[in-house]
Structure formats: structure tokens, C-alpha cells
Design an enzyme around this catalytic site. Structure first.
Site, PDB file in Angstrom:
ATOM      1  N   CYS A   1       0.827  -1.214   0.000  1.00  0.00           N
ATOM      2  CA  CYS A   1       0.000   0.000   0.000  1.00  0.00           C
ATOM      3  C   CYS A   1       0.853   1.253   0.000  1.00  0.00           C
ATOM      4  CB  CYS A   1      -0.952   0.003   1.202  1.00  0.00           C
ATOM      5  SG  CYS A   1      -2.017   1.456   1.237  1.00  0.00           S
TER       6      CYS A   1
ATOM      7  N   CYS B   1      -0.574   4.152   2.058  1.00  0.00           N
ATOM      8  CA  CYS B   1      -0.339   4.003   3.500  1.00  0.00           C
ATOM      9  C   CYS B   1       1.105   4.306   3.858  1.00  0.00           C
ATOM     10  CB  CYS B   1      -0.635   2.578   3.962  1.00  0.00           C
ATOM     11  SG  CYS B   1      -2.141   1.867   3.294  1.00  0.00           S
ATOM     12  N   ASP B   2       2.042   3.739   3.094  1.00  0.00           N
ATOM     13  CA  ASP B   2       3.431   3.685   3.540  1.00  0.00           C
ATOM     14  C   ASP B   2       4.386   4.576   2.747  1.00  0.00           C
ATOM     15  OD1 ASP B   2       2.630   1.749   5.378  1.00  0.00           O
ATOM     16  OD2 ASP B   2       2.945   0.116   3.948  1.00  0.00           O
TER      17      ASP B   2
END
Lengths: 334, 334
Positions: free
Chosen positions: A149, A152-153
Site C-alpha cells: 500500500c 499508506c506507507d
């Protein structure tokens, strides 16, 4: 079985959606039971708590200015749900018999038992598809620089101004690659064929970026890593295999983003009257959490191929509990 | 004005929806500017941070197993947004000129300036309507037992097995009353007329409860309170006035829930091409945050008359930022 055996609300799945539904349902006095599932490999780990159990740093769930680890966050969700009386069962729901009139649904569980409920909230999530490499799974689960992701990251400090790789050729891979162009020195897009499945718009959007480099006809066959100064294993490169010549070569990267799709956990629902889209996601017809079957609700990634964030899943879990409370009340089942 | 003066994303409103949009937009490199608004009385306090600034105990926002105060929670949201570079402006947006083609929107602000943006996220929230009593506002803002949200506050220990009052006669009042029947010894529903506006179903649902008592033809003219053992003022009763006879009497209650509706903060948008429902809520046609105007998004209570929870608003804020990021990319504006 007496009618008192019929539970008010059963929640299937224990990620942010499931636990938020549990918090709201429990506070509303609906005595929810949450089936958190049995840990398994499929091929990556599938754990009670969901995909966040594989996430080291959650920086974008609002309320944690310094970030929080995924497992810590899910432990807090669980503690909150249990505080209000949600009851946990560590089994999978394997088969559902939904009552078309929505009065009493029957769920069959992995311990060979069954449970009956007036309202069922489906929040089983989706799992990222992985390449299936041992090194990939090890680095993904220990903050080693492998992720499924980018949203997300991707913004984590470890990836700033570093060469990063995205594996995949669809719209999601292009979105992930595009997102990473803001942080990376170079984004390599690794694809096993010589053309992308992604839409023209998405392709143009990514290929127009100066710091994107396409790596065609290639698969990732291994992740290379080294221990950093804290003794923690970090990715240093990937081994690529040319799908035409079979030749192998190494490419230095400080991050690998696997973007070969997600699989919603809806297989156990396929013989029901619920609606699914082509990719298997549960379809919610309106803006609410209601499915086509009265008393059956969907929440979180299992019903959301678009946003797939902890906070959106949590919001949907809240909606499902409030919709269930409202409907049970309307139908005199409270 | 050069094109570099056109901001990528401007967010109007600073509750959970606005700050979550800011966190996501900032992390995506969209350099959002968030207009948090000027504190005002209308007639209750309207503060940067939104309705949670008036909430003492938030027990249902997932991630805080021991609960958190509303102002503390919003401070954390803000800190998180600022950490990723969201820029705050302490002004109201007073008028919007939306570009029907969605390229450059112009917003006029309370300092007499204007700002141009490719994407605008509207997250101005809604305010609870209050009776307008000094004692009511004082107790509502200090955890004294007056609230405009039974779903948020009804389950607090201070209300357990106590006589509680709900003021109002619409569907929301019935929902609040129904929710409270699970916790209260008695729920008095105070209504100024001799019949309810609520739907038959909702009325039946509430009136069938053993612990509900209707108080017809009555208005609340004052809240009575006493200091508890910690020196904190808590409600002990309400003064009622009969709307027919003018007679006054006191009713002992340990909680007052004002349920006379909410007003979404959309007045400043009324001369735009956006769509609103009868109550003034912003209409979002699909499941996304997109309004009818390209590049204009809605998130949180301003577009949600149904759920109105911190976590649902936060989820919608995330959606708006991701939708904006996606659309700006598609249109080559990143």
C-alpha cells in the site's frame, strides 16, 4: 433453540470496520458477538485484526499524531469494544444462510457450530495479493521496506528520495506508482508483459513523470536485504527475471510496493443472494451499509475497492452498527 | 496572479472531516490549506474543531479505549495534519465562486481576501440547534449533563439508571429517546405540542417502551443544577412551562438531551450550483465525496444527516482527499 438464542448482532471480521461496528453496537446495548477468525496463510498471513496486523507504521489514522503500529492500533480497537461488552469468538464463519425476510440469519462456523442472529455485519476485509516470495513476506511483516500500500506507507521517511519499485500493470499499480513519484528519486514499474492493463489516462499520468522508469517483461524472483545499523533487515534490491530470455539481474531499490490487486474475503458468501462486483467485492446499493438482504450489512474493505483505508473502514463499521440498530428498532426486534 | 497562486486543495472547516482530509492531502503532497473558521456564537458556540469542542467524553471514536475529550482529540487531529504540512488559516470562507469546469475555484474569506484552488473540500459540519438558555449552554459545555447527542453521550456512566429528558418531537428526538431507554430509569419526552412530528413507526417504537413518559404541551425554560462532590455543576432538573396554561413546574432529571434538529453550515454556499436537500444538507449523488461540480467535494456532517459521528466524518474526509488527489491527477493538475 429458544428465541433468546437468536443474537441481536453478529459481526464477521475484526479489522477497523468490524471493531468499530462492535464498539457502536455494544454501546447501543446490542450485545454484539464478533467472529475474529482463525489465523491462516493465504499465501500471506491473514490474522484477526486484518491487514493492519501487517503494517508497522500507521501515520494517517487520525488521532495519532506520532503514528502508531498497526497491531497496537488494533489492540486498542479491541480493548474499546470489549470494554463496552462485545464478545469475541476466535472462529471463522464458513457459510451463511440468510433469511430473505431478514428475521433470523444462520451462520455456520469453523468449530462445527452455528449461530443465529437478527443482524449480520460483514466486515471480512480484503487481502493484498502477494508475489509469494519468502523474502517478500519476511520484509513486509517486519517493516523491511516491502508494502502492498503506497498510499499508506509511501510517505515514510525511509522511502524519501530513494529508488523504489512497484510491481504490477493495472490501474492500482499506476496509482501507487504515481503516488510514489512525489517521494522517490526513481520509481521503477516492474511488469511481466510489454504493455500495461491500466487505462490510457492512468498510464499517461504515470509515464509523463520524469522519475518513472518502466521495466518491461520482468518478474521479481527475490528481494535482497541487509541489516541496518539497528540490526533490522531492510530491502536493498530486487532480483528480476526477464520473462522472454530467462536472464536474471539485480536492481537496487530501497522499497518494493506490490500492487497486483486485492482479493475481498467474500468466497464464503458466494452461495448467498448478496450481490458482488466482478472483482468479488460486496455491492452496497446506496450510501448506507445495507446490502440487498434485510438485516445484512457490509462495512470496510470487503465492500470498498476504492479507498481501503483504516479510517474509511472504521467509518463504514460505525454506519453498519447504526443502520442495524435503527432497522432492528423499526422491526421491533430490540 | 500567476498560476502558481492557485492552490491544489483548500479545505473549509476543521472538524474530524476537515482535519482528516488535511492529513491525507498533506501526506499526498497536495499542500492543503485548511480554513478553520472564526469562533462565534450561533446561538451556541461554533468553534474551530467543530462540535467535538463541546464534547467532554468521546467514548466511541475507535482507538481511544479509555475515551478522550473532544478538544484533546481535535488537538491531536490538528497536530497530525500540521506535522505533514497542512497550513491553517483562521478565517471563515464567506462566499464561493465555483468554476463549472472545475479548473479554478475562487473563495472569498472573512479577511476580505480571496484564494483560488483547483480542489475545494467542504467540511463545515452542522451545528445542533439549542433551546437558547444560559444554563443549558453552560452545562452542555462543561460536562454538566446537557447534550445534543444521545448516541454520543447516552451510554456515559453518569446517565445510567437515572431519569433523563429528551426535548423534541421529530424522528431524531424519537431516535435519541429510544437510544436512551436502554440506559435510563425513565425517559421523559418533552414536546411543546400535543402530537409528535415523528413518523408513526418511530413513535410506536418509543411509546411502546415501559420507561418512556410523554410530557405534552411543555417547553423547557431553565436547567436546574447543583455542584457535585468535585465542585462540578451537574443538572438536577428542568423547569417546564405549560404552553397552554403558562404554569411552571420542576421535573427532576440527571440528563437533558436537546433533539430539536441540526443546521448544516451551508448558508455561505446557497448561491452556488451545489445541490442541497430540504434541510440544507449538501447532496453527494454517489458513494464518493464528489458533488455535482468537478473539483468540489463534501465530507462530514455537512453532507450527512444520518450518522453524524466523528469516525464517519473522518472517513468521509479521507475519501474527499483521495478523490481530490485522484481527480487532480486525472486532469493533469498535479
Amino acid at each position: 433453540m429458544s428465541d433468546s438464542d437468536v443474537k441481536k448482532v453478529v459481526i464477521i471480521g475484526s479489522g477497523p470496520a468490524g471493531w468499530t461496528a462492535a464498539i457502536y453496537a455494544a454501546r447501543a446495548g446490542l450485545e454484539p458477538i464478533i467472529y475474529v477468525g482463525v489465523p491462516k496463510q493465504d499465501p500471506g498471513p491473514v490474522l484477526p485484526g486484518g491487514q493492519l496486523m501487517l503494517t508497522n507504521d500507521v501515520e494517517n489514522y487520525p488521532g495519532f499524531p506520532e503514528g502508531v503500529s498497526g497491531p497496537e492500533m488494533m489492540a486498542m480497537f479491541q480493548k474499546q469494544g470489549e470494554r463496552f461488552g462485545a464478545r469475541i469468538v476466535g472462529e471463522d464463519v464458513e457459510r451463511c444462510e440468510f433469511d430473505p425476510e431478514g428475521k433470523v440469519h444462520t451462520l455456520h462456523t469453523s468449530d462445527g457450530k452455528s449461530v443465529r442472529a437478527h443482524a449480520v455485519i460483514i466486515s471480512t476485509g480484503a487481502t493484498a495479493n502477494w508475489l509469494g516470495l519468502e523474502s517478500e513476506m519476511r520484509l513486509a511483516t517486519t517493516g523491511g521496506g516491502v508494502s502492498a500500500c503506497a498510499v499508506c506507507d509511501g510517505a515514510l521517511p525511509m522511502f524519501r528520495d530513494q529508488p523504489l519499485a512497484v510491481v504490477g500493470g493495472g490501474d492500482t499499480a499506476m496509482e501507487e506508482a504515481h503516488h510514489l513519484t512525489k517521494f522517490a528519486s526513481t520509481v521503477y514499474v516492474i511488469h511481466r508483459r510489454d504493455e500495461l492493463r491500466a487505462s490510457k489516462t492512468m498510464q499517461d499520468r504515470v509515464l509523463s513523470k520524469d522519475n518513472v522508469e518502466m521495466v518491461w517483461n520482468s518478474t521479481v524472483v527475490d528481494c535482497l536485504s541487509e541489516k541496518d545499523s539497528f540490526g533490522s533487515d531492510k530491502i536493498t534490491g530486487i532480483r528480476l527475471k526477464d520473462t522472454k530470455t530467462g536472464e536474471e539481474r539485480d536492481l537496487a531499490v530501497k522499497g518494493l510496493f506490490v500492487a497486483i490487486g486485492h482479493t475481498p474475503a467474500t468466497k464464503f458468501l458466494r452461495d448467498t443472494a448478496l450481490s458482488f462486483d466482478d472483482a468479488g467485492y460486496l455491492v452496497l446499493p446506496g450510501r448506507s451499509s445495507r446490502t440487498g438482504i434485510p438485516g445484512v450489512y457490509g462495512a470496510g474493505d470487503v465492500a470498498d475497492a476504492t479507498y481501503r483505508q483504516a479510517v474509511t473502514a472504521a467509518g463504514m463499521g460505525c454506519q453498519a452498527a447504526l443502520d442495524a440498530e435503527n432497522d432492528l428498532g423499526e422491526r421491533g426486534l430490540l
